[in-house]
Write an enzyme that holds these catalytic residues in place. Structure first.
Site, PDB file in Angstrom:
ATOM      1  N   ASN A   1       1.036  -1.100  -0.362  1.00 41.05           N
ATOM      2  CA  ASN A   1      -0.210   0.115  -0.047  1.00 41.05           C
ATOM      3  C   ASN A   1       1.074   1.275   0.254  1.00 41.05           C
ATOM      4  O   ASN A   1       1.719   1.536   0.809  1.00 41.05           O
ATOM      5  CB  ASN A   1      -1.352   0.121   1.196  1.00 41.05           C
ATOM      6  CG  ASN A   1      -0.566  -0.050   2.876  1.00 41.05           C
ATOM      7  OD1 ASN A   1       0.634  -0.178   2.954  1.00 41.05           O
ATOM      8  ND2 ASN A   1      -1.034   0.771   3.491  1.00 41.05           N
TER       9      ASN A   1
ATOM     10  N   GLU B   1       0.739   5.226   0.819  1.00 40.76           N
ATOM     11  CA  GLU B   1      -0.700   6.065   1.329  1.00 40.76           C
ATOM     12  C   GLU B   1       0.040   7.630   0.298  1.00 40.76           C
ATOM     13  O   GLU B   1       0.930   7.677   0.049  1.00 40.76           O
ATOM     14  CB  GLU B   1      -0.642   6.458   2.327  1.00 40.76           C
ATOM     15  CG  GLU B   1      -1.099   5.232   2.760  1.00 40.76           C
ATOM     16  CD  GLU B   1      -1.709   5.043   4.283  1.00 40.76           C
ATOM     17  OE1 GLU B   1      -1.324   5.629   4.959  1.00 40.76           O
ATOM     18  OE2 GLU B   1      -1.930   4.120   4.929  1.00 40.76           O
TER      19      GLU B   1
ATOM     20  N   CYS C   1      -4.136   0.212  -2.359  1.00 41.75           N
ATOM     21  CA  CYS C   1      -4.417  -1.033  -1.783  1.00 41.75           C
ATOM     22  C   CYS C   1      -2.635  -1.613  -2.082  1.00 41.75           C
ATOM     23  O   CYS C   1      -2.644  -1.879  -3.925  1.00 41.75           O
ATOM     24  CB  CYS C   1      -4.988  -1.558  -2.059  1.00 41.75           C
ATOM     25  SG  CYS C   1      -6.533  -0.785  -0.593  1.00 41.75           S
TER      26      CYS C   1
ATOM     27  N   GLU D   1      -3.011  -4.582  -2.969  1.00 35.54           N
ATOM     28  CA  GLU D   1      -2.955  -5.593  -3.806  1.00 35.54           C
ATOM     29  C   GLU D   1      -3.476  -5.046  -4.774  1.00 35.54           C
ATOM     30  O   GLU D   1      -2.876  -5.932  -6.326  1.00 35.54           O
ATOM     31  CB  GLU D   1      -5.117  -5.992  -3.415  1.00 35.54           C
ATOM     32  CG  GLU D   1      -4.912  -7.274  -1.874  1.00 35.54           C
ATOM     33  CD  GLU D   1      -5.195  -6.184  -0.554  1.00 35.54           C
ATOM     34  OE1 GLU D   1      -4.652  -5.072  -0.942  1.00 35.54           O
ATOM     35  OE2 GLU D   1      -5.490  -6.753   0.159  1.00 35.54           O
TER      36      GLU D   1
ATOM     37  N   CYS E   1     -10.121  -5.299   0.253  1.00 38.48           N
ATOM     38  CA  CYS E   1     -11.435  -4.453   0.244  1.00 38.48           C
ATOM     39  C   CYS E   1     -11.982  -4.805  -0.717  1.00 38.48           C
ATOM     40  O   CYS E   1     -11.382  -5.747  -1.812  1.00 38.48           O
ATOM     41  CB  CYS E   1     -10.895  -2.873   0.137  1.00 38.48           C
ATOM     42  SG  CYS E   1     -10.312  -2.923  -1.158  1.00 38.48           S
TER      43      CYS E   1
ATOM     44  N   CYS F   1      -9.997  -4.162  -4.806  1.00 38.38           N
ATOM     45  CA  CYS F   1      -8.954  -4.876  -4.277  1.00 38.38           C
ATOM     46  C   CYS F   1     -10.487  -6.255  -5.433  1.00 38.38           C
ATOM     47  O   CYS F   1      -9.185  -7.379  -6.142  1.00 38.38           O
ATOM     48  CB  CYS F   1      -8.328  -5.426  -3.379  1.00 38.38           C
ATOM     49  SG  CYS F   1      -7.418  -3.588  -3.184  1.00 38.38           S
TER      50      CYS F   1
HETATM   51  N1  THU Z   1      -5.266  -1.115   2.498  1.00 40.02           N
HETATM   52  C1  THU Z   1      -4.875  -2.120   1.603  1.00 40.02           C
HETATM   53  O1  THU Z   1      -3.179  -2.202   1.524  1.00 40.02           O
HETATM   54  N2  THU Z   1      -4.970  -3.276   1.237  1.00 40.02           N
HETATM   55  C2  THU Z   1      -6.861  -3.691   1.685  1.00 40.02           C
HETATM   56  O2  THU Z   1      -7.381  -4.177   0.354  1.00 40.02           O
HETATM   57  C3  THU Z   1      -7.788  -2.856   2.656  1.00 40.02           C
HETATM   58  C4  THU Z   1      -6.765  -1.555   2.869  1.00 40.02           C
HETATM   59  C5  THU Z   1      -4.405  -0.181   2.640  1.00 40.02           C
HETATM   60  C6  THU Z   1      -4.895   0.885   2.806  1.00 40.02           C
HETATM   61  C7  THU Z   1      -4.275   2.069   3.462  1.00 40.02           C
HETATM   62  O3  THU Z   1      -3.452   2.428   3.166  1.00 40.02           O
HETATM   63  C8  THU Z   1      -4.593   1.463   4.245  1.00 40.02           C
HETATM   64  O4  THU Z   1      -4.684  -0.565   4.437  1.00 40.02           O
HETATM   65  C9  THU Z   1      -6.001   1.735   4.997  1.00 40.02           C
HETATM   66  O5  THU Z   1      -6.898   1.488   4.650  1.00 40.02           O
END
Ligand code: THU
Length: 125
Positions: free
Chosen positions: A42, A44, A53, A55, A86, A89
């Site tokens: 991930n 941000e 994300c 994935e 999520c 993804c």
């Molecule tokens: N996140 C992922 O990398 N994958 C997911 O399927 C859900 C959330 C990350 C995004 C963000 O940087 C952090 O988790 C919190 O939401």
């Protein structure tokens, strides 16, 4: 490439996660039909909606290298107990025919799901 190795590769990608705002660090690795592995984490952003994300980062890396059939996705996270992907993804996994989603919890427990059980009614055109 067995599931354990795929989880290890996801763990390596997690080391590079940029979870500056949420404190959550996620790594993901995908196994293509031809047996290659691509990873992502991930990333941000101060403008939160720009976050990607792990994935999708891994899936898009595979697609950018010419792979459109993905067999498995392994996910590892730090800062959350059990990183269920999520909905966005899951929908992208469906696009590239993912069969299995392997989720490694913080307690070391590994659960494997059929994508169809996590996303029984994907959007289709
Ligand atoms: N996140 C992922 O990398 N994958 C997911 O399927 C859900 C959330 C990350 C995004 C963000 O940087 C952090 O988790 C919190 O939401």
């Amino acid at each position: 490439m067995d599931d354990r190795e795929l989880i290890e590769r996801a763990g390596k990608a997690r080391e590079h996660a940029y979870g500056r705002y949420s404190g959550v660090k996620v790594g993901a690795s995908v196994l293509t039909e031809s047996g290659e592995v691509f990873s992502g984490c991930n990333v941000e952003n101060a403008s939160f909606g720009l976050t990607i994300c792990a994935e999708r980062a891994a899936l898009f890396a595979a697609v950018a290298a010419g792979h459109r059939k993905i067999k498995k996705v392994a996910i590892v996270a730090e800062g959350m107990e059990f990183p269920t992907p999520c909905g966005a993804c899951l929908q992208v996994m469906r696009e590239f025919d993912v069969d299995e989603v392997i989720i490694a919890g913080s307690d070391g427990k590994v659960d494997t799901y059929e994508l169809s059980s996590l996303l029984p009614k994907p959007f289709r055109l």
